[in-house]
Scaffold this motif. Structure first.
Motif, PDB file in Angstrom:
ATOM      1  N   TYR A 205      79.421  69.697  52.970  1.00 55.18           N
ATOM      2  CA  TYR A 205      80.091  70.523  51.959  1.00 55.18           C
ATOM      3  C   TYR A 205      79.949  69.898  50.577  1.00 55.18           C
ATOM      4  CZ  TYR A 205      83.861  71.927  48.908  1.00 55.18           C
ATOM      5  OH  TYR A 205      84.571  72.309  47.801  1.00 55.18           O
ATOM      6  N   HIS A 208      75.968  69.868  49.541  1.00 50.95           N
ATOM      7  CA  HIS A 208      75.170  71.095  49.483  1.00 50.95           C
ATOM      8  C   HIS A 208      75.929  72.330  49.023  1.00 50.95           C
ATOM      9  CE1 HIS A 208      71.843  68.971  51.119  1.00 50.95           C
ATOM     10  NE2 HIS A 208      72.481  68.670  52.237  1.00 50.95           N
ATOM     11  N   LEU A 209      77.254  72.290  49.079  1.00 51.60           N
ATOM     12  CA  LEU A 209      77.995  73.489  48.700  1.00 51.60           C
ATOM     13  C   LEU A 209      78.850  73.296  47.459  1.00 51.60           C
ATOM     14  CD1 LEU A 209      79.164  74.712  52.229  1.00 51.60           C
ATOM     15  CD2 LEU A 209      77.193  75.476  50.916  1.00 51.60           C
ATOM     16  N   SER A 210      79.276  72.070  47.205  1.00 50.76           N
ATOM     17  CA  SER A 210      80.228  71.888  46.106  1.00 50.76           C
ATOM     18  C   SER A 210      79.504  71.593  44.796  1.00 50.76           C
ATOM     19  CB  SER A 210      81.192  70.742  46.420  1.00 50.76           C
ATOM     20  OG  SER A 210      80.555  69.511  46.145  1.00 50.76           O
ATOM     21  N   VAL A 211      80.252  71.743  43.721  1.00 54.88           N
ATOM     22  CA  VAL A 211      79.736  71.444  42.388  1.00 54.88           C
ATOM     23  C   VAL A 211      79.393  69.959  42.272  1.00 54.88           C
ATOM     24  CG1 VAL A 211      80.350  71.420  39.951  1.00 54.88           C
ATOM     25  CG2 VAL A 211      81.030  73.345  41.385  1.00 54.88           C
ATOM     26  N   ARG A 214      75.893  69.334  43.396  1.00 48.22           N
ATOM     27  CA  ARG A 214      74.897  69.783  42.419  1.00 48.22           C
ATOM     28  C   ARG A 214      74.791  68.771  41.284  1.00 48.22           C
ATOM     29  NH1 ARG A 214      73.357  74.875  40.992  1.00 48.22           N
ATOM     30  NH2 ARG A 214      73.209  75.235  43.202  1.00 48.22           N
ATOM     31  N   TYR A 215      75.946  68.305  40.805  1.00 48.29           N
ATOM     32  CA  TYR A 215      75.956  67.330  39.718  1.00 48.29           C
ATOM     33  C   TYR A 215      75.300  66.026  40.162  1.00 48.29           C
ATOM     34  CZ  TYR A 215      79.193  70.237  37.016  1.00 48.29           C
ATOM     35  OH  TYR A 215      79.773  71.252  36.289  1.00 48.29           O
ATOM     36  N   LEU A 217      72.990  65.577  42.470  1.00 50.12           N
ATOM     37  CA  LEU A 217      71.539  65.759  42.533  1.00 50.12           C
ATOM     38  C   LEU A 217      70.932  65.765  41.125  1.00 50.12           C
ATOM     39  CD1 LEU A 217      71.462  68.462  45.330  1.00 50.12           C
ATOM     40  CD2 LEU A 217      70.276  66.270  45.446  1.00 50.12           C
ATOM     41  N   ALA A 218      71.635  66.442  40.201  1.00 51.19           N
ATOM     42  CA  ALA A 218      71.125  66.523  38.831  1.00 51.19           C
ATOM     43  C   ALA A 218      71.093  65.149  38.180  1.00 51.19           C
ATOM     44  CB  ALA A 218      71.981  67.481  38.010  1.00 51.19           C
ATOM     45  N   ARG A 221      68.381  62.893  39.484  1.00 53.91           N
ATOM     46  CA  ARG A 221      67.063  63.239  38.964  1.00 53.91           C
ATOM     47  C   ARG A 221      66.896  62.833  37.523  1.00 53.91           C
ATOM     48  NH1 ARG A 221      63.125  64.660  42.528  1.00 53.91           N
ATOM     49  NH2 ARG A 221      63.737  66.413  43.790  1.00 53.91           N
ATOM     50  N   ASN A 222      67.890  63.212  36.729  1.00 54.73           N
ATOM     51  CA  ASN A 222      67.749  63.050  35.289  1.00 54.73           C
ATOM     52  C   ASN A 222      69.132  62.942  34.679  1.00 54.73           C
ATOM     53  OD1 ASN A 222      67.304  63.330  32.567  1.00 54.73           O
ATOM     54  ND2 ASN A 222      65.707  64.863  32.789  1.00 54.73           N
ATOM     55  N   ALA A 226      71.571  65.699  32.631  1.00 53.28           N
ATOM     56  CA  ALA A 226      72.866  66.036  33.210  1.00 53.28           C
ATOM     57  C   ALA A 226      73.969  65.848  32.174  1.00 53.28           C
ATOM     58  CB  ALA A 226      73.126  65.182  34.443  1.00 53.28           C
ATOM     59  N   ILE A 231      77.995  67.309  31.858  1.00 57.44           N
ATOM     60  CA  ILE A 231      78.486  66.761  33.120  1.00 57.44           C
ATOM     61  C   ILE A 231      79.023  65.353  32.873  1.00 57.44           C
ATOM     62  CG2 ILE A 231      77.821  66.014  35.441  1.00 57.44           C
ATOM     63  CD1 ILE A 231      75.649  68.194  35.322  1.00 57.44           C
TER      64      ILE A 231
ATOM     65  N   MET B 345      64.487  70.496  39.335  1.00 54.34           N
ATOM     66  CA  MET B 345      65.399  71.503  39.879  1.00 54.34           C
ATOM     67  C   MET B 345      64.883  72.902  39.556  1.00 54.34           C
ATOM     68  SD  MET B 345      69.239  70.110  39.363  1.00 54.34           S
ATOM     69  CE  MET B 345      70.088  69.521  40.810  1.00 54.34           C
ATOM     70  N   LEU B 363      86.024  77.105  46.204  1.00 52.29           N
ATOM     71  CA  LEU B 363      85.676  75.691  46.117  1.00 52.29           C
ATOM     72  C   LEU B 363      84.204  75.406  46.416  1.00 52.29           C
ATOM     73  CD1 LEU B 363      88.773  74.098  47.862  1.00 52.29           C
ATOM     74  CD2 LEU B 363      88.221  74.027  45.430  1.00 52.29           C
ATOM     75  N   ILE B 365      79.911  76.506  45.652  1.00 51.66           N
ATOM     76  CA  ILE B 365      79.027  77.178  44.703  1.00 51.66           C
ATOM     77  C   ILE B 365      78.705  78.574  45.219  1.00 51.66           C
ATOM     78  CG2 ILE B 365      76.751  77.126  43.639  1.00 51.66           C
ATOM     79  CD1 ILE B 365      76.869  74.066  43.900  1.00 51.66           C
TER      80      ILE B 365
END
Lengths: 351, 499
Positions: A205, A208-211, A214-215, A217-218, A221-222, A226, A231, B345, B363, B365
Motif C-alpha cells: 500500500y 504502490h498505492l499511497s502518495v 509516489r514521492y 520513487l520520485a 530518481r531525481n 521532486a 515535495i 517517470m 488514502l 492514489i
C-alpha cells in the motif's frame, strides 16, 4: 498500441523472470530430494523432503523473518540510500527486548511483554529518525551513517551483555502468550509468515498505492525535481529510514524468540547484506527510484530457497555462498540488459 | 571566380537529414554572415568545411578546383581556419605555445622558445593584443582568448576564417574590438564566415548574409538589403509578428510584488519589481547576473538572505516551497531534465507530482483520475505521445516543456515564473509554448519570463526588467525596448566605458 497482456508482461518482466528462477530452484530441489522409495515418480516428488510439512514450515518462517526487514531495506534503497546497520540493529533490538523482559540491566526497567514490544518499536522508530535526520537533513552519506551503525549498535549490544548470551527465561513478569504469538502457528502457518504477509500488504500500500510511495520513487530518481514539485523530500527520505528501522525491530522480535537467546556478537550477522541482495535481486536499483514489493519478496525468497536447497541436498555449504553470489550477479546482469533495451527504445522514439 | 564554393552539400546522420543541397559562396575580402535558428544546419555545414566529417554528397570548390577535406589538418592546409564557439585553448600552456600547438619551431628536438616568441609577437600585435606571448592563457579574458584563437588562424596563413558565435561570451567592449579586427582582416583580403545569433553584429559587419532553415538555403541578402526584420523572416520563414502572440495586461491590479529580494549568490543585491495581472515581465541579464537564482529563491528551492514578496497582498515567507505552491506561485525551471521533470517517470506521474493530494481517494492514489488529467492536458497542449504512460525522457524538448507547463496549469497559477522556457526547443514547438504563455497571461496570471533570447524577450514581454549583479538595473517599458537598451543596463557601466 500494445495489447494488455504484453503490456503486463513487459511491466512485470523482472518479477516474471524471478518467479521462473524460483520455480526452477524449487523444482530442482524437489527432484533431488524426492523419496526414492515411493511408488511412482509423481508420488516420489510429492513425498520429497522439500515438500515435507516440516521443511515448508521452516522455509515459510524463514521467508517471513527475512522478508520483513528486507521490505524495509527495499524502501530505503528505493529512496536512493542504503542501510547497513540492519544486522547490528537486529542484535541490539533483540538484546534490548530481552533486557526489557528481564529487567536485569541497570538502565532498562523490566516490564510485561506487551509494553516491552511497544517500547522496543518506539525505540526503533527513534533510531530510524536519528538515521533519517543525519542523512536527509544534515546530508551525511547514508553509507557512512549506517556503517557507523553497523559497527556501533552491535558493539553496544555486546557491551550491554558483557559479550555473553542473553535469554528471557528469567522474565520479571509473566510471558504467557508471547511465545505462541511470535513462534506459534496461526491457521497452520508460522506466526512470522503471517506477520510477513501483513507487513507486505502495508508496504505494498505504502509503495504502490499511497502518495508516500509516489514521492519516494520520485525522490529516489531525481531528488531535485521532486523538491521543485514542492515535495518535502527530507521528510519522505527520513520516513524510509524510520520504516526500515521499525521493520528491523519487528523482525528482531521473531528472531530473538526463534533463537531463544541472543548472542550479540553473532546474532543477525550480515543480515543487512542478505536484505540488500534480496532487494537488488528483486529489481531494486541502488541508484534509487526503482523497485516493487513483489520483486523484493521474490528476491528474498529466491535466496532462502537456494539456501534451503543447499541444506537439503547436502551441497557443501561453503559453496552455497558462491551459488548465491552467481545468482545475484546474473540477476543484476539481466537488469542491465533491460536498461540497455530501454536506451535503444528511447533512441528509436526520438528519431 | 569565388574563393570558396560549396555546391549542393547534403549531410545526413542516420535518418536525420541535417543538410539538404546547401549552396554557399565566399569571395576574397568579404565577410559572409551565416544565420539560422538552432538546428538549422549552420554548425553541420561549418564542421564539414572544417574537416570534422565529410558531406554525404556535394562538392567543395576552392579557387575553382574540387577539394576533399578529410580532417581538421587538411582544412588547415587548405587555409581554412575554424574558431570554435567553445574556445579550444589549453589553459596550462602560454599564449605562444597555444598558437603553435603541434607546429612548434624546434631546435635539436627541443622547442625553440626564442623563435616561438619572435613568431608570436607580431601576430599578437596585428590583433591589437600587446601582451607578452609567454603569458599563461589562464590569465586572459574570454575576449583575449578569442584573439589568441584568431592569432592561431593567422599563423597558419588562413585564407578563410570561420568564426562561430565569436561574441557569445564577450563583453560589449571586447565585441567591438573583435568586429573591428574582422573588418581589418577582410580589408587585407581574408574571407570571413561569421556565424552569430546577434543580428546587430551581422548588420554591422556582414557584406552579404546567407540564411539556413531546416538544413536548406533560406535565401540571401546583399549588403544594402541587410536589416533585422529581413534576416529574421528568412530565418523563421515568416514575419516576426506572427511568431509572438499579442497580449495586453488585463487589469491594473498588482499580483506579485517583490521587494529587496536577494539571493545566495548576490547577498548584497536586492531585486524589487511588481507584476500586474495578465502581465508578462521579461527578465534579461548576462549569465551570472543572478536571474535563475532569483527565480529559485522566490520559489523557495534556494535560500535567500533577505527580502519580501507578496502575492495578492499576502506576504509569503522566504524559502518555503510548499507555501509558494499553496499561494499559486510556480516555477518552470531552467533545467527541465534535472529540476522540472523526473525523466524516468511517466507523463501521467509527472503531471501530478506537485498536486498529488488532488488525485487521492480513500488514502490511496486515484489512478483513473490521474490518467484522465494527463489525457486532458495531452489534448490541450497537443503533446505528441502515444499514451499517458510514456516515460517523459522519451519526449522531445518541446513536449517535455509542455508537460512541465501542464503540471503547473493543473494548480491554476497566479504567478508563473518561466526560466528559459524555450531553451533547446525547435521553432515549431516554441510557437506553441509562446501561445500557451500568452493564453495563461490572458487568464490574469502574472508571468515572469527569464530569457537569454533577445527576440523572445522583445516579442513576448510587456515590460523587461534587466538584472545585474543580483539587482534590477532598470525596467524598460514597451516603447523603450531595444537590444542595445537591454545590453546597456545589463553590463556594468565602468566595464562598458573603461578599458
Amino acid at each position: 498500441m500494445e495489447s494488455k497482456l504484453s503490456h503486463y508482461l513487459n511491466r512485470y518482466r523482472k518479477e516474471g523472470c524471478l518467479a521462473l528462477v524460483l520455480f526452477f530452484v524449487a523444482f530442482w530441489t524437489i527432484l533431488f530430494s524426492r523419496n526414492t522409495e515411493a511408488s511412482g515418480f509423481l508420488q516420489s516428488l510429492i513425498e520429497s523432503r522439500f515438500l515435507s510439512l516440516r521443511n515448508l514450515e521452516n522455509l515459510s518462517r524463514q521467508v517471513g523473518m527475512y522478508g520483513i526487514f528486507s521490505l524495509g531495506m527495499g524502501l530505503v534503497i528505493i529512496s536512493g540510500g542504503i542501510d547497513l546497520s540492519v544486522g547490528s540493529l537486529m542484535a541490539l533490538f533483540g538484546t534490548v527486548f530481552f533486557f526489557l523482559l528481564t529487567g536485569s540491566h541497570a538502565w532498562i526497567p523490566g516490564m510485561p511483554w506487551v509494553p516491552a514490544i511497544i517500547v522496543l518499536l518506539a525505540f526503533s522508530a527513534i533510531v530510524g529518525m536519528f538515521h533519517g535526520w543525519l542523512i536527509a537533513k544534515i546530508r551525511m552519506p547514508a553509507f557512512v551513517v549506517t556503517l557507523c551503525g553497523l559497527l556501533g549498535y552491535r558493539g553496544l549490544a555486546q557491551t550491554m551483555t558483557h559479550d555473553t548470551a542473553i535469554g528471557y527465561y528469567d522474565a520479571e513478569f509473566g510471558i504467557a502468550g508471547l511465545e505462541s504469538l511470535l513462534t506459534g502457528e496461526i491457521l497452520g502457518l508460522p506466526a512470522a509468515f503471517i506477520a510477513f504477509l501483513f507487513v507486505s500488504a502495508i508496504v505494498y500500500y505504502l509503495l504502490h498505492l499511497s502518495v508516500f510511495g509516489r514521492y519516494l520513487l520520485a525522490l529516489g530518481r531525481n531528488e531535485q525535481a521532486a523538491s521543485y514539485s514542492g515535495i518535502n523530500t527530507k521528510m519522505i527520505m527520513a520516513l524510509a529510514y524510520v520504516i526500515c528501522s521499525i521493520l528491523a525491530a519487528v523482525s528482531a522480535l521473531f528472531f530473538a524468540l526463534y533463537t531463544a537467546d541472543v548472542v550479540p556478537s553473532i546474532h543477525g550477522n550480515f543480515y543487512e547484506l542478505y536484505a540488500i541482495a534480496g532487494a537488488v535481486l528483486g529489481g531494486c536499483s541502488l541508484r534509487g527510484g526503482e523497485g516493487t514489493v513483489i520483486g523484493i519478496i521474490l528476491g528474498t525468497t529466491v535466496l532462502l530457497v537456494l539456501q534451503n536447497m543447499v541444506n537439503l541436498l547436502g551441497y557443501d555449504s561453503s559453496f552455497s555462498k558462491v551459488i548465491t553470489a552467481l545468482v545475484i550477479l546474473g540477476g543484476v546482469l539481466v537488469d542491465r540488459f533491460e536498461i540497455w533495451k530501454l536506451v535503444t527504445r528511447t533512441k528509436n522514439n526520438v528519431a | 571566380m569565388s574563393l570558396l564554393q560549396l555546391k549542393r552539400i547534403s549531410k545526413s546522420f542516420g535518418p536525420v537529414q541535417a543538410l539538404d543541397e546547401v549552396e554557399l559562396e565566399v569571395e576574397k575580402g568579404e565577410v559572409l554572415g551565416l544565420i539560422g535558428e538552432n538546428g538549422a544546419g549552420k554548425s553541420t555545414l561549418m564542421n564539414i568545411l572544417g574537416g570534422m566529417f565529410p558531406p554525404s554528397s556535394g562538392q567543395i570548390l576552392l579557387d575553382g578546383s574540387s577539394v576533399a577535406i578529410h580532417d581538421a589538418k587538411a582544412a588547415e592546409r587548405l587555409g581554412i581556419s575554424f574558431v570554435h564557439q567553445e574556445l579550444n585553448l589549453l589553459d596550462n600552456i602560454d599564449i605562444a605555445g597555444n598558437i603553435f600547438l603541434g607546429r612548434e619551431p624546434k631546435h635539436f628536438g627541443c622547442i625553440d622558445q626564442r623563435r616561438l616568441h619572435d613568431l608570436s609577437r607580431p601576430l599578437l600585435e596585428t590583433l591589437g593584443l600587446p601582451i607578452d606571448p609567454f603569458t599563461s592563457v589562464a590569465l586572459l579574458t574570454n575576449g583575449q582568448k578569442q584573439l589568441v584563437e584568431i592569432a592561431k588562424a593567422l599563423s597558419m596563413d588562413a585564407k578563410i576564417l570561420i568564426l562561430d558565435e565569436p561574441t557569445s561570451s564577450l563583453t560589449l567592449q571586447e565585441t567591438d574590438t573583435l568586429l573591428r579586427l574582422a573588418q581589418k582582416l577582410r580589408n587585407q583580403g581574408m574571407a570571413i564566415i561569421f556565424i552569430s545569433h546577434r543580428l546587430a553584429e551581422i548588420e554591422t559587419i556582414a557584406d552579404r548574409v546567407i540564411a539556413l532553415r531546416d538544413g536548406r538555403n533560406a535565401g540571401g541578402l546583399k549588403r544594402e538589403e541587410i536589416n533585422r526584420n529581413a534576416m529574421i523572416s528568412m530565418m523563421i520563414g515568416r514575419e516576426l509578428d506572427e511568431v509572438y502572440p499579442k497580449t495586453k495586461p488585463s487589469a491594473e491590479s498588482v499580483i506579485l510584488s517583490v521587494k529587496d529580494f536577494s539571493t545566495r549568490q548576490w547577498p548584497n543585491g536586492g531585486a524589487t519589481f511588481e507584476i500586474k495581472s495578465g502581465e508578462i515581465l521579461g527578465m534579461a541579464g548576462l549569465v551570472g547576473a543572478g536571474r535563475s537564482e532569483l527565480a529559485q529563491a522566490l520559489f523557495g528551492v534556494d535560500d535567500s538572505p533577505s527580502g519580501f514578496f507578496e502575492v495578492e497582498s499576502q506576504s509569503i515567507p522566504r524559502g518555503d516551497v510548499s507555501r509558494c505552491i499553496a499561494n499559486g506561485v510556480f516555477l518552470a525551471p531552467e533545467d527541465r531534465k534535472s529540476s522540472g521533470l523526473v525523466l524516468e517517470m511517466s507523463i501521467r506521474e509527472n503531471m501530478t507530482l506537485n498536486s498529488m493530494k488532488r488525485f487521492t481517494r480513500y488514502l490511496s492514489i486515484d489512478f483513473a483520475s490521474e490518467k484522465e488529467n494527463a489525457e486532458v492536458w495531452l489534448r490541450e497542449f497537443g503533446i505528441k505521445a502515444p499514451s499517458t504512460e510514456l516515460v517523459v525522457g522519451n519526449l522531445s524538448g518541446g513536449n517535455q516543456q509542455k508537460v512541465v507547463l501542464a503540471k503547473w496549469m493543473t494548480l491554476k497559477p497566479k504567478v508563473m515564473i518561466f526560466d528559459e522556457p524555450t531553451r533547446g526547443i525547435d521553432m515549431g514547438a516554441r510557437e506553441e509554448i509562446y501561445r500557451s504563455i500568452a493564453k495563461l497571461a490572458e487568464t490574469g496570471c502574472a508571468i515572469l519570463m527569464i530569457s537569454s533570447d533577445m527576440e523572445e524577450l522583445l516579442g513576448m514581454s510587456h515590460r523587461i526588467a534587466v538584472m545585474r549583479e543580483g539587482s534590477i538595473a532598470g525596467i524598460l517599458d514597451k516603447e523603450a525596448f531595444s537590444e542595445e537598451a537591454i545590453m546597456q543596463l545589463a553590463v556594468r557601466e565602468d566595464l562598458a566605458t573603461s578599458a
